[in-house]
Design an enzyme around this catalytic site. Structure first.
Site, PDB file in Angstrom:
ATOM      1  N   TYR A 435     -22.999  12.952 -23.351  1.00 57.10           N
ATOM      2  CA  TYR A 435     -24.129  12.002 -23.363  1.00 57.10           C
ATOM      3  C   TYR A 435     -24.068  11.002 -22.209  1.00 57.10           C
ATOM      4  O   TYR A 435     -23.073  10.895 -21.528  1.00 57.10           O
ATOM      5  CB  TYR A 435     -24.324  11.351 -24.736  1.00 57.10           C
ATOM      6  CG  TYR A 435     -23.225  10.555 -25.391  1.00 57.10           C
ATOM      7  CD1 TYR A 435     -22.152  10.025 -24.716  1.00 57.10           C
ATOM      8  CD2 TYR A 435     -23.303  10.317 -26.766  1.00 57.10           C
ATOM      9  CE1 TYR A 435     -21.195   9.277 -25.368  1.00 57.10           C
ATOM     10  CE2 TYR A 435     -22.340   9.566 -27.435  1.00 57.10           C
ATOM     11  CZ  TYR A 435     -21.290   9.041 -26.722  1.00 57.10           C
ATOM     12  OH  TYR A 435     -20.345   8.302 -27.365  1.00 57.10           O
ATOM     13  N   GLU A 436     -25.156  10.313 -22.003  1.00 57.68           N
ATOM     14  CA  GLU A 436     -25.329   9.460 -20.810  1.00 57.68           C
ATOM     15  C   GLU A 436     -25.150  10.256 -19.519  1.00 57.68           C
ATOM     16  O   GLU A 436     -24.703   9.714 -18.510  1.00 57.68           O
ATOM     17  CB  GLU A 436     -24.359   8.267 -20.831  1.00 57.68           C
ATOM     18  CG  GLU A 436     -24.761   7.114 -21.712  1.00 57.68           C
ATOM     19  CD  GLU A 436     -26.101   6.491 -21.307  1.00 57.68           C
ATOM     20  OE1 GLU A 436     -26.843   6.123 -22.223  1.00 57.68           O
ATOM     21  OE2 GLU A 436     -26.415   6.397 -20.103  1.00 57.68           O
TER      22      GLU A 436
END
Lengths: 600, 600
Positions: A435-436
């Protein structure tokens, strides 16, 4: 065995490698003397150890309840969250005008490592709120800020980030959620997936930041706007009032971070969810990008925190578990005495420490880029931040996966049993590489936006700093430190970074796909070389303490051992990665997707 | 997308790299012509694809039932097991005199890869039974064999291996289970843990092989005997009769292989479990060691199988999922067209293929060691087997963890969601680096027993073979193959192996702990160098097919690409590992266990 906040390590890094005493000279940081910061971290460490860590494994086992659109958190989590709010730990870097402590990013970074290390699933809630606070503080108009910010900073209300849609993951140009203007607000509709803490029972209200398109918006990334869409519309007194037209449709059953609700959110299934525009239309993605450095730094810290926790768990187990004989030792001996187990633990710790120093240096540069008196110095630090963030994100998280895997390995068969707890780190760590922005996205960011775009300027600056470290070593001659090894390795780190940059600049002229094919190799070169640099500086500082007979000699010698461990066990692979970059990128270009995809 | 047995790859390796046509010249293998073997593998592939693979994810989700000491398998598993038995796939390498097909180990190895690749949790049951069969066939007296073997070979009854106790894991010298002679049998008592398929509902009887100590046995490894302890005592007709005094106390809640019951077994809680001695007293561990090569080979195959399945899943996803633009392509493009995704997939496939070739070569040597007409050749192949087995076990399984992790990565956020199925590989793969001896144990075995004990004899033989491959390349000049790269790399692989061996021989004189500290580096050097050699041979063979215009040119070019991919992306790390071995081993010795174990 539970988590122990690694305060001794962190305090050493802050004081010796991050110029802590200089921090309070920055505008607005006058109160943050080294003594104050040490006291704050001591309290944060206690909170991590005593409140967050004990809930980590139980939260993984209990998981989440979900019924009729409502998420129920595991036992004890709401109480811990209330303690967090009461102690003021929800958003310690927020500005005092909104109720925050206004802590330097550097100090907040340490706190985030501790809290994530203790319990990553829990800390995701404050982290997402912090991101939402940052966005609103930077871009929302004062009226919106007045309604939301104070409650979010305290933690009374939580915040979320709604970017992803089924067809729009890494590629946000494909966002389709809609925002139609009506009166003083907008009606938002669309489905968002992978919304961390999109719904839960620890707060009275949840403030969703949502990316959506206005009716007349251009296609692609330049037609996306950012909206505040609260779960409950604040009433005239600013209290949660009428329920908005949004709901959590489902939560994901995930590999790890079982206690962190990952929600599919439906906006506007009925009359349309009421939302308020943040800043100007069509600039939503730009605002998100401005948040990105802090968000990615925080995910890097999650990696470092989880790696530290996994390391501690493995080291404790290895000192208790007895199997087999060691040379000149008792039998059965604690397995920590076996050379191969020592090797695993030493490399785990060295990697964690290298990533930590790099992350804290990046955090310091965020503060300097904001507050250094001199504009050139601010600009230089901003370039440094931009260069380091993808490395901190990708390198720290991939390191965490590797360290967590080794931590399971140290436990042998017991590691594979969930009750032992160490397998949770292996599962939890993996999300941080995704994620990110996945590791691959970070590598492309590093190569494209951070190296090639400024033609290697930021790279040349950090190379100078590495050479300065190497040259400073020349003047030291303490007994415990192998000065020649350290100096040679620091110059090698600088060389490797320089060479990868030179190759990239030449390669992009040949074929625009080459830098992309090489991106991961370059990332590895940077991760290993910059970690080596950080650990060399750390060993040099430790050696100075040793020389003056300051404090615990064993601790300083341990710093030196870890640097050597990294230089011998990890750093040699940086050279290999340079070779891969030079030769392997062509072989990637030559691979036929059709053959790869073809079933046998 | 489900699993496709990689028969095209396997048939190519068998024919071009494992001298398949020579196999039927061996004593007892007259019937196993290449055509027959291809037909057998085609059927095995169908069974893997159609029966085993469809149960893999559902078994992971359903998990196991456990109540009152009974394990219930997931839906459909008993039926699949019955099909396995009916089709004769339970123990295809067992001797025809006991009802087996007497397949060459080489062919059985291919089948085990396919079945494990399709469903590792399922295939563990036949694998453990095969191990028990092998032990009984080699060491039990004919009376015991008559009672058990035929039913175990068919699969009507299953077998297990009971070695581990809470205090005796990697260190079996600490086994405490007892065996007291009584009449024609022994009364067994003790607790065994981590017993794979120790209890389940797919068979009428389970034949436990149990390590225990006789009353007068010497301490340590030389006082352990092996016993047959059936769940139900066979009656006069050989059918399952009275229940024995043993029970499954609990099953483990594990990180992965959720559908494979891992049991804690209690023997002799009441009057004592009736057991029968296998072979001679006090030789149990020796018998287990004799089984070890096949058992470890099989775990290596599990790694290869899981890696193949994970790769296929990722490649399929990457060809369906569209995100982002590629140079000179459509937008959004299937992510398999993005260079970094191609890189991941290419490296995953290349590693899998390299490990597969090495495993099949080791399997061929098992057959040759048993059946080659010439005693010297048999001995040479036995040395080769002994040298390769720890590498196949450790390298293939660590590779599987890495490939599975990358397969999750290719899926991005979807990979972290359990419904997608790819996360299961990441969880399942991890056990293969642990059981049948952890990676660390394999590395110590390689260094201590396989390199140093014979003073590098087996190493020098394989180095000769690698150089022969390099020299054979000199005579080829096909266009598609970069002959210089391949030849240079093959010589480098030989050099690296040679140098690590030389260093080890010198280092053990300096400090007996040094080879142990270096063991993992040496393992990595071997894994990478031997895989490179295998892939170079494979590329050369492919290039010969290309040159004569034989078959599918794209397939042959793909073989060549994979070899290049491995040489550029993985093999450079072998040189780094040699550096680590030389320098890093000293830094491991210097690490203080007390500092590693100290909480901050």
């Amino acid at each position: 065995m539970t988590y122990h906040a690694p305060l001794r390590e962190i305090n050493f890094i802050l004081e010796d490698l991050c110029n802590l005493s200089g921090l309070s000279a920055l505008d607005g940081f006058e109160d943050f003397t080294p003594e104050t910061i040490e006291a704050i971290l001591l309290e944060a460490g206690k909170f991590a150890n005593d409140v967050l860590a004990p809930l980590n494994h139980q939260g993984d086992v209990d998981g989440l309840g979900f019924k009729d659109g409502k998420v129920t958190m595991p036992r004890g989590w709401k109480e811990a969250y209330t303690s967090l709010v009461e102690a003021g730990w929800n958003s310690p870097a927020a500005e005092p005008e909104f109720g925050g402590m206004g802590l330097p990013v550097l100090v907040n970074t340490c706190i985030q490592e501790l809290f994530n290390g203790a319990n990553i699933s829990f800390q995701l809630c404050p982290l997402l709120t912090q991101g939402a606070i940052e966005a609103l503080a930077a871009y929302a108009d004062p009226a919106l800020q007045a309604v939301y910010l104070e409650k979010m900073v305290s933690g009374e209300w939580a915040g979320t980030m709604n970017l992803t849609e089924p067809q729009a993951g890494s590629d946000l140009s494909q966002v389709r959620s809609k925002a139609v203007p009506k009166d003083d607000h907008y009606l938002i509709s669309g489905q968002k997936i992978f919304i961390t803490y999109g719904e839960h029972d620890m707060v009275d209200n949840i403030v969703h930041l949502v990316l959506a398109r206005l009716p007349d918006a251009p296609e692609g990334t330049k037609g996306i706007s950012l909206f505040v869409v609260p779960k409950f519309l604040p009433d005239a007194e600013g209290q949660p009032g009428v329920a908005n037209d949004l709901r959590c449709v489902s939560i994901e059953h995930k590999l790890g971070i079982h206690a962190s609700p990952t929600c599919t959110m439906a906006y506007g299934d009925n009359e349309g969810a009421i939302g308020y525009l943040v800043g100007e239309p069509n600039r939503g993605l730009q605002y998100m990008f401005a948040m990105m450095n802090n968000a990615r730094l925080n995910v890097g810290l999650q990696g470092i925190g989880v790696a530290e926790h996994a390391f501690q768990t493995a080291a404790y187990y290895a000192s208790e578990r007895k199997q087999g004989a060691v040379t000149n030792g008792t039998s059965p001996a604690p397995i920590i005495q076996h050379p191969d187990v020592k090797r695993m633990l030493g490399v785990m710790k060295a990697q964690t420490e290298g990533a930590r120093i790099l992350a804290l240096r990046a955090a310091l540069s965020i503060d300097m880029a904001e507050r250094a008196p001199d504009a050139d110095i601010r600009a230089r630090h901003q370039r440094r931040v931009d260069l380091l963030i993808p490395v901190v994100k990708a390198w720290s998280t991939e390191m965490a996966v590797s360290v967590a895997s080794q931590a399971v390995q140290v436990h042998g068969g017991m590691g594979y049993v969930e009750e032992t707890g160490v397998a949770q780190f292996y599962r939890d760590a993996k999300i941080t590489t995704i994620y990110e922005g996945t590791t691959g996205i970070q590598a492309m960011d590093l190569v494209g936006r951070k190296i090639l775009r400024d033609q290697g300027l930021a790279v040349s600056e950090i190379v100078s700093d590495i050479r300065a470290s190497a040259n400073a070593l020349a003047d030291e001659g303490e007994g415990a430190l192998d000065v020649n090894l350290m100096r040679r390795s620091a110059h090698e780190a600088a060389d490797l970074i320089e060479k990868s940059c030179e190759w990239l600049l030449a390669a992009q002229v040949t074929d625009a796909a080459l830098p992309l094919a090489a991106a991961q190799s370059v990332m590895d070169v940077f991760g290993m070389s910059l970690s080596a640099w950080c650990l060399i500086d750390s060993a040099a500082a430790a050696s100075r303490h040793l020389a003056v007979g300051d404090g615990d000699a064993a601790f300083w010698r341990y710093r030196i051992s870890l640097a050597e461990c990294f230089i011998h066990h990890i750093f040699p692979m940086a050279q290999a990665r340079l070779t891969t970059m030079r030769n392997g990128s062509y072989s990637v270009i030559g691979l036929e997707p059709d053959m790869l995809a073809q079933a046998s």
